[in-house]
Design a protein around this motif. Structure first.
Motif, short mmCIF file in Angstrom:
data_model
loop_
_atom_site.label_atom_id
_atom_site.label_comp_id
_atom_site.label_asym_id
_atom_site.label_seq_id
_atom_site.Cartn_x
_atom_site.Cartn_y
_atom_site.Cartn_z
N SER A 1 0.83 -1.21 0.00
CA SER A 1 0.00 0.00 0.00
C SER A 1 0.86 1.25 0.00
N TRP B 1 -10.97 5.25 -3.34
CA TRP B 1 -10.87 4.42 -2.13
C TRP B 1 -11.65 3.14 -2.32
N LYS B 2 -12.84 3.26 -2.96
CA LYS B 2 -13.64 2.08 -3.27
C LYS B 2 -12.82 1.08 -4.08
N VAL C 1 -9.54 0.92 -4.31
CA VAL C 1 -8.39 0.45 -3.52
C VAL C 1 -8.82 -0.60 -2.49
N PHE C 2 -9.98 -0.38 -1.86
CA PHE C 2 -10.42 -1.31 -0.82
C PHE C 2 -10.80 -2.68 -1.38
N THR C 3 -10.93 -2.80 -2.71
CA THR C 3 -11.26 -4.11 -3.28
C THR C 3 -10.03 -4.78 -3.88
N GLN C 4 -8.83 -4.26 -3.60
CA GLN C 4 -7.63 -4.83 -4.21
C GLN C 4 -7.03 -5.98 -3.41
N GLY C 5 -7.30 -6.03 -2.12
CA GLY C 5 -6.71 -7.09 -1.31
C GLY C 5 -6.30 -6.64 0.08
N PRO C 6 -5.37 -5.66 0.16
CA PRO C 6 -4.96 -5.22 1.49
C PRO C 6 -6.15 -4.74 2.32
N SER C 7 -6.11 -5.01 3.62
CA SER C 7 -7.20 -4.60 4.49
C SER C 7 -7.27 -3.08 4.55
N ARG C 8 -8.37 -2.58 5.09
CA ARG C 8 -8.49 -1.13 5.19
C ARG C 8 -7.42 -0.57 6.10
N THR D 1 -4.24 -0.45 4.13
CA THR D 1 -4.34 0.61 3.14
C THR D 1 -4.11 1.97 3.78
N ARG E 1 -12.28 2.08 9.11
CA ARG E 1 -12.62 0.67 9.30
C ARG E 1 -14.11 0.45 9.50
N ARG E 2 -14.75 1.42 10.13
CA ARG E 2 -16.14 1.23 10.53
C ARG E 2 -17.13 1.49 9.40
N VAL F 1 -18.57 1.89 2.47
CA VAL F 1 -18.08 2.68 1.35
C VAL F 1 -19.16 2.66 0.28
#
Lengths: 310, 286
Positions: free
Chosen positions: B9, B105-106, B108-115, B118, B280-281, B284
């Motif tokens: 990231s 961000w949407k 990026v959040f679906t690429q693999g690394p956790s939020r 990231t 995290r909470r 998205v």
């Protein structure tokens, strides 16, 4: 290896609280199997995108569960094996198409070869050096698909991938999805365009107002074909048709007869008609389009939709 | 959160920040302002002998002394509580906030690394730029002051390594705190515009007003003692000293240097945790 790529159970999302809350997704239970192209079908605002977001871990379900590749959705080890384009491509406008993919490749731990390959597959290699913000809507959409393809994920989720594409672009996109399916990748495709889904999907789930109305193969959904007959004299034709198909299977539609018979029964019907001195003017095999089925389903919601799902 | 994911990231964020014109415009603005207030105005005043605002009440000797290499640790810090902090807040706010409108961000959040991974990557990349900015400014100042010293045929006296290190560390702390504040605001507002606007009004106006009111009201005074601007200004003030006549804007001696350093450090720890909790909470949804 799990055979169920996606499985949702009573998946529900409610936005807001109290009187002003809105049920976006209501008890959706669906399954996507390995190697199939699954069409997720519904009008705009039906809850398709919200359901997909829950599958990708972007949105937390209010109730129910969703597992992807046999694990709870949204976990890093799951997301890493899923490629997605959800509700429009989200990229950095100031970066070139290639750099945008390069950024995503770094997040995935992929090299530059994966980027070049992905650009090639969506036919953007020649425009890869141009800034994302200079792209047309169709090119942006294709870049989104390229990003979803990178690294050959086991499951590819495409939300309305043909949005903004011209007819040629749509055909290219369909060909690409078919090629992906042939290569063994599982594709979950959402769309409000029924013709698109009809051509390339193995199975479909139909959603409206947040509820999954039906889930089945395209063929099952469309039901059996029927025959339309125009012949003279009509009364004698009706008698013959009733003898061949049975009384319940024949209806008079204006000057034609509609017979609930498969296409294979056509030669025998014609033989009988000719033997009885009936002039056959026209005989056609009629298949319902998914569109007709769909409107039937969404305009007259069946009261026991729960049953239909199970 | 896996370390490899946070590393990936960070590399991804470094790539997209490095090629982002807005980042270079922001850092360029800092460099230009720092150079002007640090050296250009002072040198012009020295050469022309004008009594401009930056040398009011100073002798020509002290003006020249401020331009010499030995003064670099002080000059490095003097602009940081005010416009340095404001510009770093802009940087943090655009890094965190722009991705919501663009939908990146949407993606990026679906690429693999956790939020969490990231976010750690994005913060690490931002920190690289902040530290880089301080180090670049330091080298630039040393070069400029050396040039002035040679041009004016002065003896070159270098500052001690200790004071250089102290100023550099304090500078990094102050700028990092403001960048993290911008990042948290950008995350909170999910966009750069509102967060930049509110952040600047806060840093440039509200804190100064509160310090003014604090002289009259005890409760407000206690509040101002824990505010980021006061902490940053006091940290810098404890190192470079506060001029009797008000001196450099933003540089204050409201709280002690030690207390100021701990307060800034507390913000540097707490602000990323706030961003993390939010990221995290949340759903998205755009």
């Amino acid at each position: 290896m799990t055979e169920l790529m996606v499985q949702t159970e009573g998946l529900t999302k409610r936005y807001g609280r109290g009187d002003h809350s809105r049920l976006a997704v209501d008890g959706v239970s669906m399954t996507v199997r390995r190697g199939e192209v699954y069409g997720f079908l519904g009008p705009n605002g039906a809850g398709k995108t919200t359901t997909l977001r829950m599958m990708l871990g972007l949105v937390r379900p209010t109730a129910g569960s969703v597992s992807v590749l046999g694990r709870p959705a949204g976990r890093p080890d799951v997301t890493a094996r899923v490629g997605a384009l959800v509700e429009g491509p989200g990229f950095y406008p100031y970066l070139s198409g290639r750099d945008n993919l390069l950024v995503m490749a770094r997040y995935r731990g992929l090299g530059e070869a994966a980027v070049a390959d992905a650009l090639e597959r969506v036919d953007l290699a020649s425009r890869g050096a141009d800034r994302f913000k200079s792209y047309s809507l169709g090119m942006k959409q294709r870049l989104g698909v390229a990003s979803a393809l990178m690294g050959d994920p086991e499951l590819i989720v495409l939300d309305e991938p043909t949005n903004g594409l011209d007819p040629a672009g749509m055909a290219d996109m369909r060909a690409l999805i078919v090629a992906l399916a042939r290569a063994g990748q599982t594709v979950l495709l959402s769309s409000h365009l029924l013709a698109e889904v009809q051509e390339i999907c193995d199975r479909v789930g139909v959603i409206a107002d947040g509820r999954l109305l039906r889930e089945s193969t395209v063929a099952d959904l469309r039901g059996h074909a029927s025959l339309r007959l125009r012949a003279e004299p009509l009364d004698r034709a009706l008698a013959v048709a009733s003898r061949v198909a049975g009384d319940d299977a024949v209806r008079l539609e204006q000057d034609r007869l509609a017979l609930d018979l498969p296409a294979a029964a056509a030669p025998e019907l014609v033989r009988q008609l000719v033997a009885d001195q009936v002039d056959v003017l026209e005989l056609a095999v009629v298949e319902r389009t998914l569109e007709e089925v769909f409107f039937e389903m969404t305009n007259h919601p069946i009261p026991e939709t729960e049953e239909a799902v199970r | 959160m896996k370390a490899t994911d946070a590393m990936r990231s960070t590399r991804a964020e470094l790539l997209r920040l490095r090629r982002w014109p807005a980042v270079w415009v922001t850092l360029g603005a800092w460099t230009a302002l720092a150079l002007m207030f640090g050296y250009v105005f002072g040198y012009l005043a020295y050469k022309t002998g004008d009594n401009s605002f930056s040398n009011e009440g100073q002798t020509m000797y002290s003006v020249l002394h401020d331009l010499m290499p030995v003064s670099v640790p002080d000059v490095l810090l003097q602009g940081m509580p005010m416009f340095g902090g404001a510009l770093m807040m802009v940087l943090g706010a655009i890094v965190a906030g722009s991705g919501y409108g663009w939908g990146t961000w949407k993606t990026v959040f679906t690429q693999g690394p956790s939020r969490a991974a990231t976010l750690a990557g994005s913060l690490a990349a931002t920190t690289v730029f902040v530290v880089g900015t301080v180090l670049f400014t330091l080298v630039l100042y040393l070069g400029v002051s050396l040039t002035i010293a040679v041009t004016e045929s002065q003896d070159v006296v270098w500052p001690s390594a200790g004071s250089l290190a102290e100023s550099t560390l304090a500078g990094v702390l102050v700028l990092e705190m403001w960048a993290l504040a911008g990042f948290a605001l950008g995350t909170l507002a999910r966009g750069p515009a509102l967060s930049v606007g509110l952040g600047l009004v806060w840093a440039l106006v509200v804190e100064n007003l509160l310090r003014g009111v604090g002289n009259l009201l005890g409760a407000v005074e206690a509040l101002t003692h824990v505010l980021p601007g006061t902490a940053a200004g006091s940290l810098v003030g404890s190192i470079i000293g506060v001029d009797a006549g008000g001196g450099t804007p933003g540089v204050v001696d409201t709280i002690s240097g030690t207390q100021a350093a701990w307060t800034v450090l507390a913000y540097v720890v707490a602000l990323p945790l706030l961003s993390l909790a939010l990221v995290r909470r949340r759903d998205v949804a755009s």
